[in-house]
Design a protein around this motif. Sequence first.
Motif, PDB file in Angstrom:
ATOM      1  N   SER A 116       6.467   2.528   2.729  1.00 10.20           N
ATOM      2  CA  SER A 116       5.509   1.547   2.240  1.00 10.20           C
ATOM      3  C   SER A 116       4.343   2.275   1.591  1.00 10.20           C
ATOM      4  N   ALA A 117       3.524   1.511   0.862  1.00  6.98           N
ATOM      5  CA  ALA A 117       2.316   2.057   0.255  1.00  6.98           C
ATOM      6  C   ALA A 117       1.098   1.608   1.057  1.00  6.98           C
ATOM      7  N   GLY A 118       0.081   2.430   1.068  1.00  5.78           N
ATOM      8  CA  GLY A 118      -1.102   2.130   1.851  1.00  5.78           C
ATOM      9  C   GLY A 118      -1.865   0.908   1.388  1.00  5.78           C
ATOM     10  N   ASP A 119      -1.610   0.483   0.143  1.00  5.07           N
ATOM     11  CA  ASP A 119      -2.326  -0.672  -0.408  1.00  5.07           C
ATOM     12  C   ASP A 119      -1.507  -1.958  -0.322  1.00  5.07           C
ATOM     13  N   GLN A 120      -0.709  -2.093   0.752  1.00  2.99           N
ATOM     14  CA  GLN A 120       0.111  -3.298   0.929  1.00  2.99           C
ATOM     15  C   GLN A 120      -0.254  -4.039   2.222  1.00  2.99           C
ATOM     16  N   PRO A 121      -1.533  -4.401   2.389  1.00  2.00           N
ATOM     17  CA  PRO A 121      -1.951  -5.061   3.632  1.00  2.00           C
ATOM     18  C   PRO A 121      -1.490  -6.506   3.750  1.00  2.00           C
ATOM     19  N   THR A 122      -1.066  -7.097   2.640  1.00  2.00           N
ATOM     20  CA  THR A 122      -0.639  -8.498   2.688  1.00  2.00           C
ATOM     21  C   THR A 122       0.757  -8.661   3.281  1.00  2.00           C
ATOM     22  N   ILE A 123       1.520  -7.581   3.323  1.00  2.00           N
ATOM     23  CA  ILE A 123       2.887  -7.685   3.834  1.00  2.00           C
ATOM     24  C   ILE A 123       2.832  -7.745   5.358  1.00  2.00           C
ATOM     25  N   SER A 124       3.340  -8.822   5.895  1.00  2.00           N
ATOM     26  CA  SER A 124       3.216  -9.090   7.326  1.00  2.00           C
ATOM     27  C   SER A 124       4.206  -8.267   8.141  1.00  2.00           C
ATOM     28  N   SER A 125       3.912  -8.139   9.426  1.00  2.00           N
ATOM     29  CA  SER A 125       4.849  -7.464  10.322  1.00  2.00           C
ATOM     30  C   SER A 125       6.177  -8.208  10.363  1.00  2.00           C
ATOM     31  N   LYS A 126       6.134  -9.537  10.189  1.00  2.00           N
ATOM     32  CA  LYS A 126       7.364 -10.326  10.160  1.00  2.00           C
ATOM     33  C   LYS A 126       8.249  -9.910   8.994  1.00  2.00           C
ATOM     34  N   THR A 127       7.650  -9.726   7.818  1.00  2.00           N
ATOM     35  CA  THR A 127       8.431  -9.314   6.649  1.00  2.00           C
ATOM     36  C   THR A 127       8.956  -7.898   6.818  1.00  2.00           C
ATOM     37  N   TYR A 128       8.119  -6.989   7.331  1.00  6.66           N
ATOM     38  CA  TYR A 128       8.616  -5.635   7.587  1.00  6.66           C
ATOM     39  C   TYR A 128       9.802  -5.663   8.545  1.00  6.66           C
ATOM     40  N   LYS A 129       9.694  -6.475   9.583  1.00 12.79           N
ATOM     41  CA  LYS A 129      10.794  -6.559  10.552  1.00 12.79           C
ATOM     42  C   LYS A 129      12.039  -7.151   9.894  1.00 12.79           C
ATOM     43  N   ASN A 130      11.868  -8.135   9.016  1.00 14.23           N
ATOM     44  CA  ASN A 130      13.011  -8.706   8.301  1.00 14.23           C
ATOM     45  C   ASN A 130      13.689  -7.664   7.418  1.00 14.23           C
ATOM     46  N   VAL A 145      20.228   0.108   0.967  1.00 11.98           N
ATOM     47  CA  VAL A 145      18.769   0.034   0.964  1.00 11.98           C
ATOM     48  C   VAL A 145      18.377  -1.427   1.125  1.00 11.98           C
ATOM     49  N   SER A 146      17.497  -1.698   2.085  1.00 14.44           N
ATOM     50  CA  SER A 146      16.932  -3.036   2.249  1.00 14.44           C
ATOM     51  C   SER A 146      15.507  -2.977   1.734  1.00 14.44           C
ATOM     52  N   ILE A 147      15.160  -3.882   0.820  1.00 13.00           N
ATOM     53  CA  ILE A 147      13.918  -3.741   0.051  1.00 13.00           C
ATOM     54  C   ILE A 147      13.287  -5.104  -0.193  1.00 13.00           C
ATOM     55  N   LEU A 148      11.965  -5.153  -0.231  1.00 16.98           N
ATOM     56  CA  LEU A 148      11.290  -6.407  -0.558  1.00 16.98           C
ATOM     57  C   LEU A 148      11.662  -6.803  -1.975  1.00 16.98           C
ATOM     58  N   ARG A 149      12.172  -8.003  -2.122  1.00 19.85           N
ATOM     59  CA  ARG A 149      12.653  -8.422  -3.438  1.00 19.85           C
ATOM     60  C   ARG A 149      11.475  -8.586  -4.406  1.00 19.85           C
ATOM     61  N   SER A 205       5.502 -14.821   2.492  1.00 22.64           N
ATOM     62  CA  SER A 205       4.461 -15.538   1.758  1.00 22.64           C
ATOM     63  C   SER A 205       4.397 -14.991   0.337  1.00 22.64           C
ATOM     64  N   PRO A 206       4.175 -15.837  -0.672  1.00 22.42           N
ATOM     65  CA  PRO A 206       4.121 -15.348  -2.067  1.00 22.42           C
ATOM     66  C   PRO A 206       3.078 -14.259  -2.293  1.00 22.42           C
ATOM     67  N   ILE A 207       2.008 -14.270  -1.514  1.00 23.52           N
ATOM     68  CA  ILE A 207       0.941 -13.297  -1.731  1.00 23.52           C
ATOM     69  C   ILE A 207       1.393 -11.879  -1.393  1.00 23.52           C
ATOM     70  N   GLU A 208       2.482 -11.753  -0.653  1.00 18.46           N
ATOM     71  CA  GLU A 208       3.003 -10.424  -0.314  1.00 18.46           C
ATOM     72  C   GLU A 208       3.537  -9.690  -1.538  1.00 18.46           C
ATOM     73  N   PHE A 220      -8.555 -11.777  -5.647  1.00 14.67           N
ATOM     74  CA  PHE A 220      -7.623 -12.904  -5.578  1.00 14.67           C
ATOM     75  C   PHE A 220      -6.980 -12.986  -4.196  1.00 14.67           C
ATOM     76  N   ILE A 221      -6.573 -11.851  -3.669  1.00 14.72           N
ATOM     77  CA  ILE A 221      -5.927 -11.830  -2.365  1.00 14.72           C
ATOM     78  C   ILE A 221      -6.899 -12.282  -1.272  1.00 14.72           C
ATOM     79  N   LEU A 222      -8.125 -11.766  -1.314  1.00  9.59           N
ATOM     80  CA  LEU A 222      -9.103 -12.174  -0.299  1.00  9.59           C
ATOM     81  C   LEU A 222      -9.385 -13.665  -0.353  1.00  9.59           C
ATOM     82  N   ASP A 223      -9.378 -14.221  -1.554  1.00  9.35           N
ATOM     83  CA  ASP A 223      -9.665 -15.651  -1.720  1.00  9.35           C
ATOM     84  C   ASP A 223      -8.498 -16.541  -1.306  1.00  9.35           C
ATOM     85  N   ASN A 224      -7.289 -15.966  -1.223  1.00 11.84           N
ATOM     86  CA  ASN A 224      -6.108 -16.805  -1.009  1.00 11.84           C
ATOM     87  C   ASN A 224      -5.298 -16.477   0.255  1.00 11.84           C
ATOM     88  N   ILE A 225      -5.698 -15.443   0.953  1.00 15.16           N
ATOM     89  CA  ILE A 225      -4.905 -15.079   2.127  1.00 15.16           C
ATOM     90  C   ILE A 225      -5.201 -16.020   3.296  1.00 15.16           C
TER      91      ILE A 225
END
Length: 225
Positions: A116-130, A145-149, A205-208, A220-225
């Motif tokens: 992962s990249a350090g600038d991906q705080p929107t990606i939830s633990s649920k998505t990482y686990k998925n 390879v399993s990857i975020l689409r 979530s789409p914001i991920e 944008f992320i802070l306003d919509n998370i």
Amino acid sequence: MLISSVITAAGLNSRMKKSQIKKGISIKNKLLLPFPREDSEKTVIETTIDNILLSGVDECIVVLGHYAEDIKKILANITIDDDRVKIVENKHINVGLSYSLLNGLKHSSNDYVLCSAGDQPTISSKTYKNIIDSLFNLKNPENSVSILRREKYGILDSPDGLGMPFIANKNIFLDYLKEEDNNLNPIIRKVFRSGIEFYGVKEDSPIELININQHEDYKFILDNI
């Protein structure tokens, strides 16, 4: 199955810096920007690390380069409290993402690594686990390879737009990363063309799917998370 994670956090912050200058905002590494949540006042990179640790990984390697001393100060509390978190530094700092990823993989203790990249705080633990679970539900996880689409999800017929996060057996990527100093997508394309199966995981979530490159993205992320 023991799983390592590698978080790349070695970048120059150039796009964020340019947008901050353009807007007359104080220049700050995007990884160290505040990322307030309901019960947390942590930074972008701290939130990314927390979410990855909550996904159940056994080891978390943070790769540093530019701004290393500033980031280490922020992460001191995490590294003291959680021995799963280890920091490694690139020998050279003016390098591409592929160099940082290779450095992290070389230091990982386990065969399977969540990258992962350090600038991906929107990606939830649920998505990482998925993403993790999806790999081991495939017929041949050792060669997949399993990857975020980014576009389609399920078995993918194209590597277009793909990046991090993903999980794979690190041996799939080690040979392709050697002698490379590049962004990640060209390397993913080479891996894809070799016949490795890619499985795209749908976001929670789409914001991920929004990358924090410029100040506008962050706002944008802070306003919509």
